[in-house]
Design a protein around this motif. Structure first.
Motif, PDB file in Angstrom:
ATOM      1  N   CYS A   1       0.821  -1.222   0.000  1.00 34.62           N
ATOM      2  CA  CYS A   1       0.000   0.000   0.000  1.00 34.62           C
ATOM      3  C   CYS A   1       0.852   1.268   0.000  1.00 34.62           C
ATOM      4  CB  CYS A   1      -0.962  -0.008   1.181  1.00 34.62           C
ATOM      5  SG  CYS A   1      -2.309  -1.181   0.974  1.00 34.62           S
ATOM      6  N   LEU A   2       2.115   1.162   0.388  1.00 34.47           N
ATOM      7  CA  LEU A   2       3.000   2.323   0.350  1.00 34.47           C
ATOM      8  C   LEU A   2       3.239   2.820  -1.075  1.00 34.47           C
ATOM      9  CD1 LEU A   2       5.730   1.249   2.938  1.00 34.47           C
ATOM     10  CD2 LEU A   2       3.943   2.967   3.249  1.00 34.47           C
ATOM     11  N   PHE A   3       2.977   1.969  -2.060  1.00 36.65           N
ATOM     12  CA  PHE A   3       3.271   2.303  -3.453  1.00 36.65           C
ATOM     13  C   PHE A   3       2.017   2.367  -4.324  1.00 36.65           C
ATOM     14  CE2 PHE A   3       6.891   0.243  -1.517  1.00 36.65           C
ATOM     15  CZ  PHE A   3       7.877   1.189  -1.741  1.00 36.65           C
ATOM     16  N   MET A   4       0.861   2.599  -3.711  1.00 34.12           N
ATOM     17  CA  MET A   4      -0.385   2.668  -4.476  1.00 34.12           C
ATOM     18  C   MET A   4      -0.382   3.840  -5.458  1.00 34.12           C
ATOM     19  SD  MET A   4      -3.203   1.429  -1.691  1.00 34.12           S
ATOM     20  CE  MET A   4      -4.631   1.716  -2.679  1.00 34.12           C
ATOM     21  N   HIS A   5       0.331   4.903  -5.147  1.00 34.18           N
ATOM     22  CA  HIS A   5       0.368   6.080  -6.020  1.00 34.18           C
ATOM     23  C   HIS A   5       1.174   5.837  -7.292  1.00 34.18           C
ATOM     24  CE1 HIS A   5       4.094   6.257  -3.792  1.00 34.18           C
ATOM     25  NE2 HIS A   5       4.565   7.104  -4.704  1.00 34.18           N
ATOM     26  N   ASP A   6       2.138   4.895  -7.233  1.00 29.02           N
ATOM     27  CA  ASP A   6       3.036   4.668  -8.365  1.00 29.02           C
ATOM     28  C   ASP A   6       3.498   3.212  -8.378  1.00 29.02           C
ATOM     29  OD1 ASP A   6       4.673   5.204 -10.533  1.00 29.02           O
ATOM     30  OD2 ASP A   6       6.335   5.921  -9.297  1.00 29.02           O
ATOM     31  N   PRO A   7       2.585   2.252  -8.599  1.00 26.53           N
ATOM     32  CA  PRO A   7       2.967   0.840  -8.511  1.00 26.53           C
ATOM     33  C   PRO A   7       3.856   0.409  -9.671  1.00 26.53           C
ATOM     34  CG  PRO A   7       0.695   1.040  -9.222  1.00 26.53           C
ATOM     35  CD  PRO A   7       1.164   2.427  -8.896  1.00 26.53           C
ATOM     36  N   ARG A   8       4.856  -0.424  -9.337  1.00 20.16           N
ATOM     37  CA  ARG A   8       5.793  -0.962 -10.319  1.00 20.16           C
ATOM     38  C   ARG A   8       5.616  -2.477 -10.388  1.00 20.16           C
ATOM     39  NH1 ARG A   8       9.082   3.189 -12.604  1.00 20.16           N
ATOM     40  NH2 ARG A   8       8.520   5.049 -11.427  1.00 20.16           N
ATOM     41  N   GLU A   9       6.320  -3.102 -11.311  1.00 19.04           N
ATOM     42  CA  GLU A   9       6.196  -4.549 -11.507  1.00 19.04           C
ATOM     43  C   GLU A   9       6.591  -5.333 -10.258  1.00 19.04           C
ATOM     44  OE1 GLU A   9       4.882  -6.386 -13.944  1.00 19.04           O
ATOM     45  OE2 GLU A   9       4.303  -4.586 -15.035  1.00 19.04           O
ATOM     46  N   THR A  10       7.599  -4.887  -9.528  1.00 21.33           N
ATOM     47  CA  THR A  10       8.000  -5.568  -8.297  1.00 21.33           C
ATOM     48  C   THR A  10       6.879  -5.542  -7.268  1.00 21.33           C
ATOM     49  OG1 THR A  10      10.272  -4.882  -8.681  1.00 21.33           O
ATOM     50  CG2 THR A  10       9.741  -5.642  -6.470  1.00 21.33           C
ATOM     51  N   HIS A  11       6.190  -4.413  -7.164  1.00 23.02           N
ATOM     52  CA  HIS A  11       5.091  -4.284  -6.210  1.00 23.02           C
ATOM     53  C   HIS A  11       3.956  -5.227  -6.587  1.00 23.02           C
ATOM     54  CE1 HIS A  11       6.837   0.003  -6.298  1.00 23.02           C
ATOM     55  NE2 HIS A  11       7.505  -0.725  -5.420  1.00 23.02           N
ATOM     56  N   LEU A  12       3.673  -5.325  -7.887  1.00 31.70           N
ATOM     57  CA  LEU A  12       2.631  -6.232  -8.359  1.00 31.70           C
ATOM     58  C   LEU A  12       3.020  -7.683  -8.066  1.00 31.70           C
ATOM     59  CD1 LEU A  12      -0.046  -6.652  -9.826  1.00 31.70           C
ATOM     60  CD2 LEU A  12       1.225  -6.678 -11.982  1.00 31.70           C
ATOM     61  N   ALA A  13       4.291  -8.019  -8.194  1.00 34.66           N
ATOM     62  CA  ALA A  13       4.752  -9.380  -7.895  1.00 34.66           C
ATOM     63  C   ALA A  13       4.532  -9.710  -6.424  1.00 34.66           C
ATOM     64  CB  ALA A  13       6.219  -9.537  -8.271  1.00 34.66           C
ATOM     65  N   VAL A  14       4.787  -8.744  -5.533  1.00 35.15           N
ATOM     66  CA  VAL A  14       4.567  -8.961  -4.101  1.00 35.15           C
ATOM     67  C   VAL A  14       3.076  -9.093  -3.821  1.00 35.15           C
ATOM     68  CG1 VAL A  14       4.822  -7.951  -1.798  1.00 35.15           C
ATOM     69  CG2 VAL A  14       6.713  -7.845  -3.419  1.00 35.15           C
ATOM     70  N   LEU A  15       2.246  -8.270  -4.468  1.00 35.54           N
ATOM     71  CA  LEU A  15       0.792  -8.368  -4.307  1.00 35.54           C
ATOM     72  C   LEU A  15       0.312  -9.749  -4.735  1.00 35.54           C
ATOM     73  CD1 LEU A  15      -1.835  -5.705  -4.934  1.00 35.54           C
ATOM     74  CD2 LEU A  15      -2.189  -7.916  -5.948  1.00 35.54           C
ATOM     75  N   LYS A  16       0.830 -10.256  -5.843  1.00 34.97           N
ATOM     76  CA  LYS A  16       0.434 -11.591  -6.312  1.00 34.97           C
ATOM     77  C   LYS A  16       0.908 -12.675  -5.345  1.00 34.97           C
ATOM     78  CE  LYS A  16      -0.072 -10.636 -11.210  1.00 34.97           C
ATOM     79  NZ  LYS A  16       0.407 -10.938 -12.575  1.00 34.97           N
ATOM     80  N   CYS A  17       2.048 -12.471  -4.710  1.00 30.07           N
ATOM     81  CA  CYS A  17       2.529 -13.423  -3.707  1.00 30.07           C
ATOM     82  C   CYS A  17       1.561 -13.473  -2.523  1.00 30.07           C
ATOM     83  CB  CYS A  17       3.932 -13.030  -3.245  1.00 30.07           C
ATOM     84  SG  CYS A  17       4.629 -14.149  -2.015  1.00 30.07           S
ATOM     85  N   ILE A  18       1.072 -12.320  -2.103  1.00 23.50           N
ATOM     86  CA  ILE A  18       0.081 -12.271  -1.019  1.00 23.50           C
ATOM     87  C   ILE A  18      -1.172 -13.025  -1.447  1.00 23.50           C
ATOM     88  CG2 ILE A  18      -1.399 -10.779   0.378  1.00 23.50           C
ATOM     89  CD1 ILE A  18       0.773  -8.582   0.049  1.00 23.50           C
ATOM     90  N   LEU A  19      -1.613 -12.824  -2.676  1.00 29.88           N
ATOM     91  CA  LEU A  19      -2.811 -13.511  -3.162  1.00 29.88           C
ATOM     92  C   LEU A  19      -2.602 -15.027  -3.226  1.00 29.88           C
ATOM     93  CD1 LEU A  19      -3.955 -11.031  -5.954  1.00 29.88           C
ATOM     94  CD2 LEU A  19      -4.988 -11.389  -3.708  1.00 29.88           C
ATOM     95  N   ARG A  20      -1.408 -15.461  -3.599  1.00 24.48           N
ATOM     96  CA  ARG A  20      -1.125 -16.901  -3.629  1.00 24.48           C
ATOM     97  C   ARG A  20      -1.119 -17.470  -2.201  1.00 24.48           C
ATOM     98  NH1 ARG A  20       3.844 -16.264  -6.159  1.00 24.48           N
ATOM     99  NH2 ARG A  20       4.498 -18.274  -5.307  1.00 24.48           N
TER     100      ARG A  20
END
Length: 183
Positions: free
Chosen positions: A94-113
């Protein structure tokens, strides 16, 4: 309005009464988040995030759909009501909601998994007679836990304004902050 009897489901939280007390679960809500992310059939993982990964706003590609990233991150924030095990990882993305990058999306997907493998997790509340509010101190953060009847009801975390040179100094600062806030 009329009394509909005992509460079983409220704001996406299922309440089940068992021999130990109450069990709060957001299983259906978590499954819906996985569906929205198109990860219903993903493989699960054992931890919500890699603790060694340091997230930052590095020079890498932007997330193609930042609206979906923000929507999923917000949904995960709501899921932390009954899933405190994902709180730290969700706070990091959530610290990067203003400017999400591919690394942030990878971490989000890890949480979802991780969520995929732990859909049945929830929060067990036990009956008790004690009341309490307990401060916990770490080097950079002050956390306040509200534990009426031995059950975690709310918590807050605040970054301290100065860096301490020792744990004892950090604890003294934390105590001073709690006393000032209480008075």
């Amino acid at each position: 309005m009329t009394d509909s009897g005992k509460l079983h489901y409220f704001l996406g939280i299922a309440i089940t009464r068992n021999a130990s007390g109450l069990f709060l679960s957001q299983r259906n809500y978590a499954a819906d988040i996985l569906h929205r992310a198109n990860m219903t059939n993903c493989s699960s993982c054992t931890t919500p995030a890699d603790s060694r990964t340091k997230l930052d706003a590095a020079e890498e590609p932007f997330v193609p759909d930042p609206t979906l990233y923000r929507s999923l991150a917000g949904a995960l924030q709501y899921l932390t009501f009954t899933r405190p095990d994902i709180s730290f990882a969700v706070q990091q993305i959530c610290l990067f909601m203003h400017d999400p990058r591919e690394t942030h999306l990878a971490v989000l997907k890890c949480i979802l998994r991780y969520i995929k493998g732990t859909l049945d997790y929830g929060l067990q509340l036990y009956p008790s007679t004690t009341l309490g509010r307990f401060p916990i101190y770490t080097t950079l953060h002050l956390r306040i836990l509200h534990l009426p009847r031995d059950n975690l009801i709310s918590w807050s975390s605040k970054r301290q304004h100065t860096v301490s040179r020792s744990n004892a100094e950090s604890e003294y600062r934390g105590v001073a902050n709690v006393i000032a806030k209480t008075t």
